[in-house]
Design a protein around this motif. Structure first.
Motif, PDB file in Angstrom:
ATOM      1  N   VAL A  43       2.821   3.772  -1.552  1.00  0.00           N
ATOM      2  CA  VAL A  43       3.176   4.857  -3.393  1.00  0.00           C
ATOM      3  C   VAL A  43       4.456   4.328  -3.434  1.00  0.00           C
ATOM      4  CG1 VAL A  43       3.034   6.422  -4.535  1.00  0.00           C
ATOM      5  CG2 VAL A  43       0.930   5.652  -2.759  1.00  0.00           C
TER       6      VAL A  43
ATOM      7  N   TYR B  25       1.882   1.563  -8.182  1.00  0.00           N
ATOM      8  CA  TYR B  25       0.575   1.977  -7.485  1.00  0.00           C
ATOM      9  C   TYR B  25      -0.331   2.081  -7.599  1.00  0.00           C
ATOM     10  CZ  TYR B  25      -1.690   2.321  -3.150  1.00  0.00           C
ATOM     11  OH  TYR B  25      -3.621   2.501  -2.514  1.00  0.00           O
TER      12      TYR B  25
ATOM     13  N   ARG C 123      -2.124   4.150  11.961  1.00  0.00           N
ATOM     14  CA  ARG C 123      -1.239   4.037  10.378  1.00  0.00           C
ATOM     15  C   ARG C 123       0.016   3.710  10.470  1.00  0.00           C
ATOM     16  NH1 ARG C 123      -2.113   4.153   5.111  1.00  0.00           N
ATOM     17  NH2 ARG C 123      -1.671   6.260   5.030  1.00  0.00           N
TER      18      ARG C 123
ATOM     19  N   GLY D  90      10.480  14.070   3.159  1.00  0.00           N
ATOM     20  CA  GLY D  90      11.203  15.306   1.711  1.00  0.00           C
ATOM     21  C   GLY D  90      10.087  16.193   1.517  1.00  0.00           C
ATOM     22  N   ASN D  91       9.035  15.536   0.647  1.00  0.00           N
ATOM     23  CA  ASN D  91       8.404  16.792  -0.222  1.00  0.00           C
ATOM     24  C   ASN D  91       7.046  17.847   0.771  1.00  0.00           C
ATOM     25  OD1 ASN D  91       6.949  18.526  -2.337  1.00  0.00           O
ATOM     26  ND2 ASN D  91       6.467  16.855  -3.267  1.00  0.00           N
TER      27      ASN D  91
ATOM     28  N   LYS E 292       4.635   9.701  10.729  1.00  0.00           N
ATOM     29  CA  LYS E 292       5.733   9.833  10.785  1.00  0.00           C
ATOM     30  C   LYS E 292       6.261  10.604  11.942  1.00  0.00           C
ATOM     31  CE  LYS E 292       9.852  10.178   7.798  1.00  0.00           C
ATOM     32  NZ  LYS E 292      10.828  10.825   6.843  1.00  0.00           N
TER      33      LYS E 292
ATOM     34  N   SER F 191       0.204  -1.107  -0.153  1.00  0.00           N
ATOM     35  CA  SER F 191       0.149  -0.215  -0.315  1.00  0.00           C
ATOM     36  C   SER F 191       1.007   1.330  -0.518  1.00  0.00           C
ATOM     37  CB  SER F 191      -1.129  -0.057   1.062  1.00  0.00           C
ATOM     38  OG  SER F 191       0.088   0.141   2.395  1.00  0.00           O
TER      39      SER F 191
ATOM     40  N   ASN G  54       5.576   3.992   7.971  1.00  0.00           N
ATOM     41  CA  ASN G  54       5.671   4.728   6.803  1.00  0.00           C
ATOM     42  C   ASN G  54       4.937   5.470   6.017  1.00  0.00           C
ATOM     43  OD1 ASN G  54       4.289   2.563   6.337  1.00  0.00           O
ATOM     44  ND2 ASN G  54       5.217   2.019   4.895  1.00  0.00           N
TER      45      ASN G  54
ATOM     46  N   ARG H   9      10.320  11.584  -4.180  1.00  0.00           N
ATOM     47  CA  ARG H   9      10.054  10.160  -4.904  1.00  0.00           C
ATOM     48  C   ARG H   9      10.488  10.606  -6.813  1.00  0.00           C
ATOM     49  NH1 ARG H   9       4.066   9.116  -2.853  1.00  0.00           N
ATOM     50  NH2 ARG H   9       4.512   8.188  -0.105  1.00  0.00           N
TER      51      ARG H   9
ATOM     52  N   ALA I 216       3.988  19.003  -0.683  1.00  0.00           N
ATOM     53  CA  ALA I 216       2.901  17.923  -1.572  1.00  0.00           C
ATOM     54  C   ALA I 216       1.701  18.353  -0.396  1.00  0.00           C
ATOM     55  CB  ALA I 216       3.183  16.264  -0.893  1.00  0.00           C
TER      56      ALA I 216
ATOM     57  N   ASN J 152      -6.425  10.283   1.084  1.00  0.00           N
ATOM     58  CA  ASN J 152      -5.569   9.390   2.607  1.00  0.00           C
ATOM     59  C   ASN J 152      -6.095   9.661   3.123  1.00  0.00           C
ATOM     60  OD1 ASN J 152      -3.850  10.109   0.091  1.00  0.00           O
ATOM     61  ND2 ASN J 152      -2.708  10.636   1.401  1.00  0.00           N
TER      62      ASN J 152
ATOM     63  N   VAL K  88       3.457   9.082   5.881  1.00  0.00           N
ATOM     64  CA  VAL K  88       3.812  10.819   6.948  1.00  0.00           C
ATOM     65  C   VAL K  88       2.933  11.155   7.492  1.00  0.00           C
ATOM     66  CG1 VAL K  88       2.649  12.416   4.735  1.00  0.00           C
ATOM     67  CG2 VAL K  88       5.195  12.917   5.873  1.00  0.00           C
TER      68      VAL K  88
ATOM     69  N   SER L  56      -8.205   4.073  -4.585  1.00  0.00           N
ATOM     70  CA  SER L  56      -7.100   4.846  -4.460  1.00  0.00           C
ATOM     71  C   SER L  56      -7.571   5.802  -5.689  1.00  0.00           C
ATOM     72  CB  SER L  56      -6.258   4.435  -4.350  1.00  0.00           C
ATOM     73  OG  SER L  56      -4.953   5.742  -4.188  1.00  0.00           O
ATOM     74  N   SER L  57      -7.312   7.835  -4.529  1.00  0.00           N
ATOM     75  CA  SER L  57      -6.905   8.872  -5.544  1.00  0.00           C
ATOM     76  C   SER L  57      -5.686   8.389  -6.166  1.00  0.00           C
ATOM     77  CB  SER L  57      -7.550   9.844  -4.364  1.00  0.00           C
ATOM     78  OG  SER L  57      -6.150   9.773  -3.569  1.00  0.00           O
TER      79      SER L  57
ATOM     80  N   ASP M  42       5.729  12.326  -8.043  1.00  0.00           N
ATOM     81  CA  ASP M  42       4.847  13.135  -6.552  1.00  0.00           C
ATOM     82  C   ASP M  42       3.818  13.205  -7.241  1.00  0.00           C
ATOM     83  OD1 ASP M  42       4.366  12.271  -4.485  1.00  0.00           O
ATOM     84  OD2 ASP M  42       5.612  13.586  -3.378  1.00  0.00           O
TER      85      ASP M  42
ATOM     86  N   ARG N 203      -2.479  16.878   0.798  1.00  0.00           N
ATOM     87  CA  ARG N 203      -2.938  15.662   0.594  1.00  0.00           C
ATOM     88  C   ARG N 203      -4.461  16.315   1.986  1.00  0.00           C
ATOM     89  NH1 ARG N 203       0.128  14.112  -2.510  1.00  0.00           N
ATOM     90  NH2 ARG N 203       1.093  11.789  -2.579  1.00  0.00           N
TER      91      ARG N 203
HETATM   92  O1  F7E Z   1       2.663  10.378   1.301  1.00  0.00           O
HETATM   93  C1  F7E Z   1       5.138  13.400   1.019  1.00  0.00           C
HETATM   94  C2  F7E Z   1       4.884  12.390   0.059  1.00  0.00           C
HETATM   95  O2  F7E Z   1       3.190   7.914   1.825  1.00  0.00           O
HETATM   96  C3  F7E Z   1       2.312  11.678   1.658  1.00  0.00           C
HETATM   97  C4  F7E Z   1      -1.204   5.430   0.968  1.00  0.00           C
HETATM   98  O3  F7E Z   1      -2.326   4.782   2.003  1.00  0.00           O
HETATM   99  O4  F7E Z   1      -2.844   7.464   0.207  1.00  0.00           O
HETATM  100  C5  F7E Z   1      -1.016   7.148   0.789  1.00  0.00           C
HETATM  101  O5  F7E Z   1       0.002   7.388  -0.433  1.00  0.00           O
HETATM  102  C6  F7E Z   1       2.270  12.731   0.845  1.00  0.00           C
HETATM  103  C7  F7E Z   1       3.957  12.429  -0.371  1.00  0.00           C
HETATM  104  O6  F7E Z   1       0.611   8.899   1.405  1.00  0.00           O
HETATM  105  C8  F7E Z   1       7.390  12.042   3.540  1.00  0.00           C
HETATM  106  O7  F7E Z   1       5.773  12.977  -0.955  1.00  0.00           O
HETATM  107  C9  F7E Z   1       7.288  14.249   2.234  1.00  0.00           C
HETATM  108  O8  F7E Z   1       3.838  13.459  -1.638  1.00  0.00           O
HETATM  109  O9  F7E Z   1       1.749   8.994   3.575  1.00  0.00           O
HETATM  110  P1  F7E Z   1       2.481   9.004   1.893  1.00  0.00           P
HETATM  111  P2  F7E Z   1       0.404   8.785   0.092  1.00  0.00           P
HETATM  112  O10 F7E Z   1       1.661   8.272  -0.854  1.00  0.00           O
HETATM  113  O11 F7E Z   1      -0.186   9.674  -0.044  1.00  0.00           O
HETATM  114  C10 F7E Z   1      -2.934   7.181  -0.635  1.00  0.00           C
HETATM  115  C11 F7E Z   1      -3.914   7.933  -1.347  1.00  0.00           C
HETATM  116  C12 F7E Z   1      -2.678   5.676  -1.111  1.00  0.00           C
HETATM  117  O12 F7E Z   1      -3.966   5.260  -2.061  1.00  0.00           O
HETATM  118  C13 F7E Z   1      -1.787   4.573  -0.633  1.00  0.00           C
HETATM  119  O13 F7E Z   1      -2.073   3.443  -0.040  1.00  0.00           O
HETATM  120  O14 F7E Z   1       3.700  12.920   1.606  1.00  0.00           O
HETATM  121  N1  F7E Z   1       5.823  13.260   1.972  1.00  0.00           N
HETATM  122  N2  F7E Z   1       8.209  13.584   3.242  1.00  0.00           N
HETATM  123  C14 F7E Z   1       6.281  11.794   2.723  1.00  0.00           C
HETATM  124  N3  F7E Z   1       5.202  10.846   2.521  1.00  0.00           N
HETATM  125  C15 F7E Z   1       6.892   9.554   3.289  1.00  0.00           C
HETATM  126  N4  F7E Z   1       6.285   8.922   3.338  1.00  0.00           N
HETATM  127  N5  F7E Z   1       7.416  10.038   4.472  1.00  0.00           N
HETATM  128  C16 F7E Z   1       8.219  11.039   3.625  1.00  0.00           C
HETATM  129  O15 F7E Z   1       9.254  11.827   4.790  1.00  0.00           O
END
Ligand code: F7E
Ligand code: NAP
Length: 341
Positions: free
Chosen positions: A90, A153, A188, A215-216, A196, A88, A191, A299, A219, A182, A193, A129-130, A302, A221
């Protein structure tokens, strides 16, 4: 033959699986939990936290293995299947695209195929997923918007999403999808954000950590509480007609702002200095840098998340979320202050 009120939850050890199990048990359903491997304490911590570990019957279920899927389904004959199992993340889907596609794509198809051929009533919820939207094409994205995913993903989830529609149209199979934006909670995975951030900020507040990297920060959400979403997913399978539903709050917030709101919940305040990879969040009370940027967390792609149109779910499911973003963050922070998970 299972009782007429048997629910199979794949991915039951994850966030949504745990909350959905709790929801189904409260309604008096018999809950089967599909898992790969053994239900060891470190893997069942979410169900233990909810106090329902003993009430779930675990069955072997590996979405990457067709025999495992069909054996589990034939033996359990569930009436409702909630398919949450998937790779799950991305971010990780760029590192393991084949595994992501096998579990999230082909795994879902095996489940639809079972529902099509089952000789008993069987309804399926598919966690879409979105990420299937990809680029922003409308002011608000709905069930009818263009799907153009750009991540492994997202492409995998779109395969399963279109297959669900194909099975409905071709065979009348009762499979509904939730196009989920999200959704987060104290349960949760670390891994993602939000977890974390809340976990790291709590560790900083408690003096167990001096700083952490993200990271970003730009971004944005649409973050909701997972408890609200499982309620809507359950309602979907109560409808006579299967359908697709966007679930979201309709509000976008940046990662940087999520950090600020978490700081606020902990009676802290950050001052953001610098730009790009030099940007940092400084504690206004101590002058110490708490948040840094590490490009390692960027990423390859992104995509910006679109604004969601949630009118269909609100109207047809008679659903409205009970938790605001502030409620969500307070819930996560409260949990992290007393648990180191
Ligand atoms: O990242 C940015 C990252 O990994 C959110 C999953 O449940 O929702 C989820 O996917 C944003 C991204 O979730 C860090 O680049 C910055 O833009 O929490 P995430 P996601 O990628 O949105 C969708 C709808 C799903 O379907 C998926 O299953 O946050 N970001 N800094 C970071 N992200 C992570 N993980 N870690 C960082 O340090
Ligand atoms: P999660 O916490 O990561 O849980 C996913 C579960 O899937 C884990 O328990 C994992 O089991 C299991 N799994 C992974 N690969 C498997 C395989 N090959 N066979 C069997 N089980 C496997 O995810 P979640 O946040 O609850 O999300 C639930 C579903 O909604 C997922 O399909 C996700 O892609 C989708 N979704 C989530 C969000 C969100 O914001 N949470 C948004 C959109 C869509 P292990 O414990 O063995 O690793």
């Amino acid at each position: 033959m299972a009782s007429p009120s048997t629910v199979l939850i794949t991915g039951i050890l994850g966030q949504d699986g745990s909350y959905l199990a709790d929801h189904a048990l409260r309604l008096g359903y018999h809950v089967l939990g599909g898992i790969r491997g053994e239900p060891t304490p470190d893997r069942t911590w979410r169900l233990r936290h909810l106090g329902i570990h003993e009430q779930v019957s675990y069955i072997p279920f590996d979405l990457g293995n067709a025999d495992s899927i069909h054996t589990a389904l034939r033996q359990s004959q569930p009436n409702l299947i909630f398919n949450f199992a998937a790779q799950s993340s991305v971010g990780d889907s760029f590192k393991m695209p084949v595994q992501t596609a096998e579990s999230g794509g082909m795994g879902a198809l095996h489940i639809f195929e079972y529902a099509r051929t089952a000789d008993h009533p069987c309804r399926v919820f598919q966690a879409s997923s979105s990420e299937i939207f990809g680029d922003i094409t409308d002011s608000h994205h709905s069930e009818d918007s263009v799907f153009n995913p750009k991540t492994p993903y997202g492409a995998t989830k779109l395969f399963a999403h279109i297959m669900a529609e194909a099975y409905r149209a071709s065979y009348g199979t009762h499979v509904s999808t939730g196009i989920l934006f999200n959704h987060e909670s104290p349960l949760r995975g670390g891994n993602f954000v939000t977890k974390k951030i809340t976990k790291s900020m709590v560790a900083v507040k408690q003096g167990r950590m001096s700083s952490f990297s993200l990271g970003n920060l730009d971004a944005r959400r649409d973050w909701s509480h997972a408890k609200d979403f499982v309620d809507a997913m359950w309602r979907m399978l109560q409808l006579d007609q299967p359908d697709n539903f966007v679930l979201a709050s309709g509000q976008l917030t940046s990662v940087r702002e999520f950090v600020n709101l978490t700081a606020q919940a902990l009676d802290m305040k950050l001052d953001w200095q610098g730009t790009g990879t030099e940007e940092r969040g400084v504690d206004t009370k101590t002058g110490r840098t708490i948040v840094q940027v590490n490009p390692e967390y960027y990423r390859p792609y992104d995509p910006a998340q679109p604004l969601a149109d949630v009118r269909k779910a609100r109207r047809l499911l008679n659903w409205s979320p009970k938790h605001s973003l502030t409620d969500l963050i307070q819930d996560m922070v409260r949990f992290d202050l007393s648990h180191d998970i």
